[in-house]
Motif scaffolding. Sequence first.
Motif, PDB file in Angstrom:
ATOM      1  N   ARG A 801     -14.339  20.027  23.330  1.00  0.00           N
ATOM      2  CA  ARG A 801     -13.526  20.124  24.537  1.00  0.00           C
ATOM      3  C   ARG A 801     -14.379  20.744  25.637  1.00  0.00           C
ATOM      4  N   GLY A 804     -14.419  22.242  31.985  1.00  0.00           N
ATOM      5  CA  GLY A 804     -14.660  21.669  33.303  1.00  0.00           C
ATOM      6  C   GLY A 804     -14.573  22.634  34.454  1.00  0.00           C
ATOM      7  N   GLU A 815      -8.697  19.150  29.762  1.00  0.00           N
ATOM      8  CA  GLU A 815     -10.041  19.290  29.218  1.00  0.00           C
ATOM      9  C   GLU A 815     -10.572  17.909  28.870  1.00  0.00           C
ATOM     10  N   TRP A 816     -11.884  17.797  28.913  1.00  0.00           N
ATOM     11  CA  TRP A 816     -12.526  16.527  28.606  1.00  0.00           C
ATOM     12  C   TRP A 816     -13.071  16.557  27.189  1.00  0.00           C
ATOM     13  N   LEU A 857     -15.146   8.672  26.468  1.00  0.00           N
ATOM     14  CA  LEU A 857     -14.598   9.842  27.137  1.00  0.00           C
ATOM     15  C   LEU A 857     -13.080   9.867  26.977  1.00  0.00           C
ATOM     16  N   TRP A 858     -12.542  11.070  26.833  1.00  0.00           N
ATOM     17  CA  TRP A 858     -11.095  11.262  26.776  1.00  0.00           C
ATOM     18  C   TRP A 858     -10.714  12.404  27.720  1.00  0.00           C
ATOM     19  N   ALA A 859      -9.519  12.352  28.266  1.00  0.00           N
ATOM     20  CA  ALA A 859      -8.927  13.483  28.977  1.00  0.00           C
ATOM     21  C   ALA A 859      -7.759  13.971  28.134  1.00  0.00           C
ATOM     22  N   LEU A 898     -10.359   5.421  34.573  1.00  0.00           N
ATOM     23  CA  LEU A 898      -9.733   6.741  34.517  1.00  0.00           C
ATOM     24  C   LEU A 898      -8.273   6.685  34.963  1.00  0.00           C
ATOM     25  N   CYS A 915      -3.801  13.310  24.518  1.00  0.00           N
ATOM     26  CA  CYS A 915      -5.048  12.796  25.066  1.00  0.00           C
ATOM     27  C   CYS A 915      -4.875  11.338  25.466  1.00  0.00           C
TER      28      CYS A 915
END
Length: 957
Positions: A801, A804, A815-816, A857-859, A898, A915
């Motif tokens: 995680r 950022g 968090e990314w 990539l995930w948020a 995104l 996520c």
Amino acid sequence: MPRVALAFLAAAVGLVVPRLLPAVTAAADLCAPSDDPCVVNTALTVDPGAVFDLGSRALDVKSHGVLNVGGGSMTILAGSVRIEPGGTLVGRGGAAGGTIVVTAIGGIRLEAAGATVGRIDVSADSVAGIVTLTAGGDVALDGAIVAKATATAGSGGTVTISAGGAVPITGTVALAGASQGTGGSLLVQATGAITVGQPIDASGGSGGGGSIDLESGTADVVVNGKLDVSAGGSSGDGGSVTLIAGGSVAVNAQVAGAATGTLADGGGTGADLTISAQQNVTVGGQCTLTGAAPDGSGGSAEIDAGADVTFTQPLLMKGGGADTYGGDATISAGHDLMLGALDVSGGTTGGGTATLFATGAATLPAELNADGTGASTVAGVVSIEAGTLLVSGAVHASGPSNGSGGFVNLQACGLTVAPSGQVLARGADGQTLLQASGLATVAGALTSGPPGLNEIQYRDPALPPVLTGTITPAAVLEPTPDLPPCTAVCGNGVTDPGEECDDGNTRACDGCSPGCRREGCGNGVVECGEQCDDGPANGPGDRCDATCHLAFAMPLIPAARTGRASCFVEWGVQNPNAPITSGFPSSTQTCIDGDPSCDADGLNDGGCTFTTTACLHVTDARLPLCNPPAITDVKLNRPDALRPADAIDAANAALLVPALAALGVTVKDGTNILRVGAPDPQADHCTVPVGLRVPHASGSTGRRTLILGAGDTTGRRLGANRLHLVCAPNSAVCGNGRVELGEECDDGNTTSCDGCSASCRRERCGDGVVQCGEQCDAGALNGTPGSTCSVTCTETPPALRIPGGGPSASDCALEWSLALAAPALDHSGRPSTTQTCTEGDPACDFDPTAGRCRFHLWACLGGADPLLACAAGAVASVDLKRPSASEKGPGPAARQVLLGALGGLGFPVGPGERCTRRMDVDVPAGRAKLTIHTLARRTGASSDSDTVKLVCAAPPR
């Protein structure tokens, strides 16, 4: 003309012809074997490839001494090496320079006396040569090292210096490229201090500036001479400067890394500056990393200090024209930060980013400019977090009247905008966000928009902000109790609120992490030599055992059925149909190509992939006499890692060697040591499983033999444990309408995504094959603890995680997560907001297309993060500020990805982590970055401003 004819002609006309000497090739040609020092005081021609091995004797090249190898190579091995004023080592070629390698047990001295200097010269027309100096002691450079290019398109050379002591550089290092060429490269690695007293020139032409890399393992790096990696010619990128010190770094001269450009050829990108020190970083010279018009973006600067960071001169990273990005600056101080002027402004593409952090006090007395200056521009992002923060200059991320404003986020315990201070985010939708855990005071100007938003969050309702300055529009005040308290400082020896431990340092793997979290198996974080950590799930039935090592269930194959050494190393193979006699699996393991029970890829594709492990010191009831105290080494006899029989053996060895090395023991290939290790007393210590390939020809059986040996601390050895892997051909024909051996279906065609794949496997989520729009498929493990694949065959984010940025107590709102084997860490041991992947690295680049990296990539929103002492909370909305739709390069495409993924969540999100679907974003290799900036708003609580930068590094040449 033949020499004999030349002699007769000379005699006839009365000329004196010097005797033609052969080229020198060995130490005996330089001096008598007993001479110490060995003295060279005449000009000598060196035979290319010559090695002058003087053993422990010294070499002294006197004032008239010359060793000239031309465009060839020569190697000098000596006890010490001295090149006196006027002495020269020459490797000047025509098109290409030579190679000069000097290795000394003691020191190397390149001397000077006034204008007379000792010299090493490998210059050339097109490609200058290579100089490598390696010393057990100091390398003192008072003379000159020259590796310049002279032709128009020529490139500078390469100089590498390694020293067991200090490296004082008071002479000349010239590595410049020509007007159309590339600058050279200098790498200095020393145990002691590195000091630079004169300019170092690694500038280039349109091919770009070169690189200067100075690294001291334990001491200081002090730069008193200009470092030049700037570009020239019609259009070139700036190069790179890297300064790393075990002590402090002091830069008291200019760093020149500007790009060049023309309307016809475009503009180059500014240079990259990296400074890392265990103690202080002080920069007293102007750093120019600017891009060039018409479209060259600003460069990048990453500064990290264990103590103070002090800039007294400007750091300039401006984009060079209307159609540019501003640069990216990330500065982190373990204690205090004093920043001079910083310019990361850009043109229509957008302003850059400035991310500043200080555990102690941050002071900004000068201008910080992240504006976008072109029409319809998007301004940049400024994020500053400190213990206390004083802004007495102008901090602005503004756009023009027809552009968009940027975002300025200031976070501190005590936050003050002095009467002379300005915080500006002019332009449509510009925003300022001030977050104070203690008292916030705004006596200067706070301006955003129009329309804009000035938001001030404060932790203590009894301590509201003091606002006496000019605030336009009026500030929105929000009591925000989840901002972190002022007292938590990891590494101060006091366990503050939100910390699990504090041992007075920020070292990893000493029981208390750099983020002041307890380290240990079972905490859910893979750390400190662990292979896995699934938290409370560790143990029986989980992929991860109670010691945080991967657990395997494979019958083990010893070297023999009896013997005191047979259990030293045993093989394990995933092959449930293999015969077992009296409890011993056969040393010959056979699999049919495509049989999923033993062929890991499950495909009838001309070869079998055997899932294999090797276990040391097996507690084997079948071998009661085998009980070694500790295993000292493992010997890989086959496949031969150093001399593989073919590409398959090379690939298999490349998997086995690191797997064995991870056990900690010494790994050998015959008498050659591949990895140095220590005796391992641990019983039943197994490698991670590796997939070893055994190909077969059409209609024939393929075979590979693996051989391991091992020794223990008593001197007893196991000579060889042989494992024979056999791959038999499969007679099945996919597409004939008959379900045959190894096939799960056969619908009479080889069309995929119709329920039966082109390889005759059933297509469904859970079949273990990624197909037909699936992101992943782990078979029966989908959705289980530890699996990276969900029950719907979407890939779940890894444990990583990346907060950022933002106050710790609210930084988990968004968090990314990023698929990356070894994430870069910041000063606190947390994942850095800048993450780099090297093109072609399968651990992070998920697209084979050349010239770019595809990141996964995930948020993740709404969850808790115990590492930050951040509680779960509902997220009402997420604003995607960068990339913007008007950006060039990878930005617009990434923005659509995104927005689609974030929009698929539905808001509000949480409490409790959710996520996004995995997002695939592409970043071109080279100097470009993809900057992602979001602002997540919690329901009735604090905001979370996050920035992450993705970089795709070009592969090594």
